[in-house]
Design a protein around this motif. Structure first.
Motif, PDB file in Angstrom:
ATOM      1  N   ILE A  73       0.834  -1.211   0.000  1.00 47.42           N
ATOM      2  CA  ILE A  73       0.000   0.000   0.000  1.00 47.42           C
ATOM      3  C   ILE A  73       0.865   1.255   0.000  1.00 47.42           C
ATOM      4  O   ILE A  73       0.614   2.203  -0.752  1.00 47.42           O
ATOM      5  CB  ILE A  73      -0.946  -0.008   1.219  1.00 47.42           C
ATOM      6  CG1 ILE A  73      -2.000  -1.102   1.046  1.00 47.42           C
ATOM      7  CG2 ILE A  73      -1.632   1.348   1.384  1.00 47.42           C
ATOM      8  CD1 ILE A  73      -2.838  -1.354   2.280  1.00 47.42           C
ATOM      9  N   SER A  74       1.911   1.265   0.841  1.00 44.80           N
ATOM     10  CA  SER A  74       2.796   2.431   0.867  1.00 44.80           C
ATOM     11  C   SER A  74       3.531   2.576  -0.461  1.00 44.80           C
ATOM     12  O   SER A  74       3.710   3.689  -0.975  1.00 44.80           O
ATOM     13  CB  SER A  74       3.792   2.327   2.021  1.00 44.80           C
ATOM     14  OG  SER A  74       4.616   1.171   1.884  1.00 44.80           O
ATOM     15  N   GLY A  75       3.932   1.439  -1.054  1.00 47.34           N
ATOM     16  CA  GLY A  75       4.600   1.485  -2.356  1.00 47.34           C
ATOM     17  C   GLY A  75       3.683   1.996  -3.445  1.00 47.34           C
ATOM     18  O   GLY A  75       4.102   2.747  -4.329  1.00 47.34           O
ATOM     19  N   PHE A  76       2.417   1.607  -3.381  1.00 47.61           N
ATOM     20  CA  PHE A  76       1.431   2.053  -4.365  1.00 47.61           C
ATOM     21  C   PHE A  76       1.302   3.580  -4.339  1.00 47.61           C
ATOM     22  O   PHE A  76       1.336   4.236  -5.387  1.00 47.61           O
ATOM     23  CB  PHE A  76       0.082   1.393  -4.065  1.00 47.61           C
ATOM     24  CG  PHE A  76      -1.025   1.824  -4.977  1.00 47.61           C
ATOM     25  CD1 PHE A  76      -1.162   1.256  -6.241  1.00 47.61           C
ATOM     26  CD2 PHE A  76      -1.937   2.793  -4.588  1.00 47.61           C
ATOM     27  CE1 PHE A  76      -2.188   1.644  -7.090  1.00 47.61           C
ATOM     28  CE2 PHE A  76      -2.960   3.182  -5.433  1.00 47.61           C
ATOM     29  CZ  PHE A  76      -3.084   2.611  -6.690  1.00 47.61           C
ATOM     30  N   PHE A  77       1.163   4.149  -3.140  1.00 48.14           N
ATOM     31  CA  PHE A  77       1.009   5.604  -3.041  1.00 48.14           C
ATOM     32  C   PHE A  77       2.304   6.338  -3.369  1.00 48.14           C
ATOM     33  O   PHE A  77       2.276   7.447  -3.906  1.00 48.14           O
ATOM     34  CB  PHE A  77       0.496   5.982  -1.654  1.00 48.14           C
ATOM     35  CG  PHE A  77      -0.965   5.680  -1.460  1.00 48.14           C
ATOM     36  CD1 PHE A  77      -1.935   6.409  -2.131  1.00 48.14           C
ATOM     37  CD2 PHE A  77      -1.378   4.646  -0.634  1.00 48.14           C
ATOM     38  CE1 PHE A  77      -3.284   6.136  -1.976  1.00 48.14           C
ATOM     39  CE2 PHE A  77      -2.721   4.353  -0.467  1.00 48.14           C
ATOM     40  CZ  PHE A  77      -3.681   5.096  -1.148  1.00 48.14           C
ATOM     41  N   ARG A  78       3.455   5.711  -3.087  1.00 46.45           N
ATOM     42  CA  ARG A  78       4.729   6.322  -3.489  1.00 46.45           C
ATOM     43  C   ARG A  78       4.814   6.404  -5.006  1.00 46.45           C
ATOM     44  O   ARG A  78       5.283   7.396  -5.563  1.00 46.45           O
ATOM     45  CB  ARG A  78       5.910   5.512  -2.956  1.00 46.45           C
ATOM     46  CG  ARG A  78       6.274   5.765  -1.516  1.00 46.45           C
ATOM     47  CD  ARG A  78       7.697   5.283  -1.200  1.00 46.45           C
ATOM     48  NE  ARG A  78       7.911   3.893  -1.588  1.00 46.45           N
ATOM     49  CZ  ARG A  78       7.633   2.852  -0.817  1.00 46.45           C
ATOM     50  NH1 ARG A  78       7.106   3.043   0.393  1.00 46.45           N
ATOM     51  NH2 ARG A  78       7.866   1.621  -1.229  1.00 46.45           N
ATOM     52  N   SER A  79       4.351   5.335  -5.670  1.00 47.81           N
ATOM     53  CA  SER A  79       4.430   5.318  -7.130  1.00 47.81           C
ATOM     54  C   SER A  79       3.542   6.403  -7.743  1.00 47.81           C
ATOM     55  O   SER A  79       3.881   6.977  -8.780  1.00 47.81           O
ATOM     56  CB  SER A  79       4.013   3.945  -7.662  1.00 47.81           C
ATOM     57  OG  SER A  79       2.617   3.729  -7.496  1.00 47.81           O
TER      58      SER A  79
END
Length: 290
Positions: A73-79
């Motif tokens: 989830i954190s990676g998704f929003f970082r992307s």
């Protein structure tokens, strides 16, 4: 609500939790078990009980992979913020889970009602021909699973999965709308055929299943809400909801842990042999019953 019905609900909860993640088809087993033993309590085939079972397995996969979901989830929003997944394996995997879910979601929207009519006829027994079809699907996917497990090189880890492989696994997940295919069976088989390690194929399969289960669950919850509002669903149907939910959750969690550990040292052949055995049993019973 009789004690017999509660015991049957517990058994079906165990079946759902186990068969959702072990590649033997939960949808098939939820049809086969009541069909074999002649269970006909309408609560066991109700929409509310079905939702309870699937929400239980959804919570199981969320709890087991809790840390993975936080990273994804954190990676998704970082992307989204950086408009890139380069050098960010968590963001990359998050998008793969999203993209891999799309084929299954489309298949569910287009085909679910037709499959339901065939294998879940309202107020009618399942015809023997449908069970025979299911038996051949169980056996056929078992053969494909055996071939993928034996012939492919199982070398790739999670970070080596490509977009093309993700989409192929996603398309295979769409086939799980047919009882007997198995969501985990189809995705694990495809992952193995593409060269993934056995435990990697299983883990990616489990991560990919969560959005589909969640989407189907939300759709069904809306249908329950509409049914309650219209008076077509009785409040008594919710009596088995906590039983199905908790048993499926516990069973699912334990089976995820079992399968990931098992596949680090063993092949898929035990599950293949089981699929062939249950397919033979269903075929024989369907023919005898006519």
């Amino acid at each position: 609500m009789s004690i017999i019905t509660i015991i049957q609900a517990i058994i079906l909860g165990i079946v759902q939790g186990a068969a959702e993640f072990i590649p033997i088809s939960s949808s098939a087993h939820l049809i086969i078990v009541p069909w074999l033993f002649g269970w006909n309590d309408p609560v066991l085939t109700s929409l509310t009980f079905d939702v309870a079972l699937h929400l239980g397995t959804l919570v199981a996969v969320i709890i087991f992979f809790w840390h993975d979901w936080m990273y994804l989830i954190s990676g998704f929003f970082r992307s989204i913020a950086h408009r890139s997944t380069v050098n960010d394996p968590d963001a990359r995997l998050a998008w793969f889970v999203v993209l891999g879910t799309i084929p299954g979601a489309i298949a569910g929207v287009l085909l679910e009602s037709k499959i339901t009519e065939l294998f879940h006829p309202t107020g009618k027994p399942i015809v023997s021909s449908a069970m025979i079809v299911m038996a051949f699907i169980l056996a056929g996917l078992g053969l494909l699973l055996l071939l993928a497990d034996r012939m492919a090189q199982h070398l790739k880890g999670m970070k080596e999965i490509t977009l093309k492989e993700t989409l192929l696994i996603g398309v295979s997940q769409a086939l799980a709308i047919f009882p007997g295919v198995s969501r985990s069976g189809a995705t694990i088989t495809t992952g193995l055929a593409l060269g993934l390690k056995r435990d990697t194929a299983a883990k990616f399969s489990f991560l990919l299943s969560a959005p589909i289960i969640a989407g189907a669950g939300l759709k069904s919850l809306y249908e329950i809400y509409s049914g309650l509002k219209a008076g077509s669903i009785a409040s008594s149907e919710f009596l088995l909801f906590p039983v199905g939910f908790l048993v499926a959750l516990i069973s699912g969690y334990l089976c995820i842990r079992f399968l990931l550990n098992y596949l680090q040292k063993h092949s898929m052949k035990a599950f293949v042999y089981y699929r062939w055995a249950i397919a033979a049993l269903v075929l024989i019973v369907a023919i005898v019953r006519g």
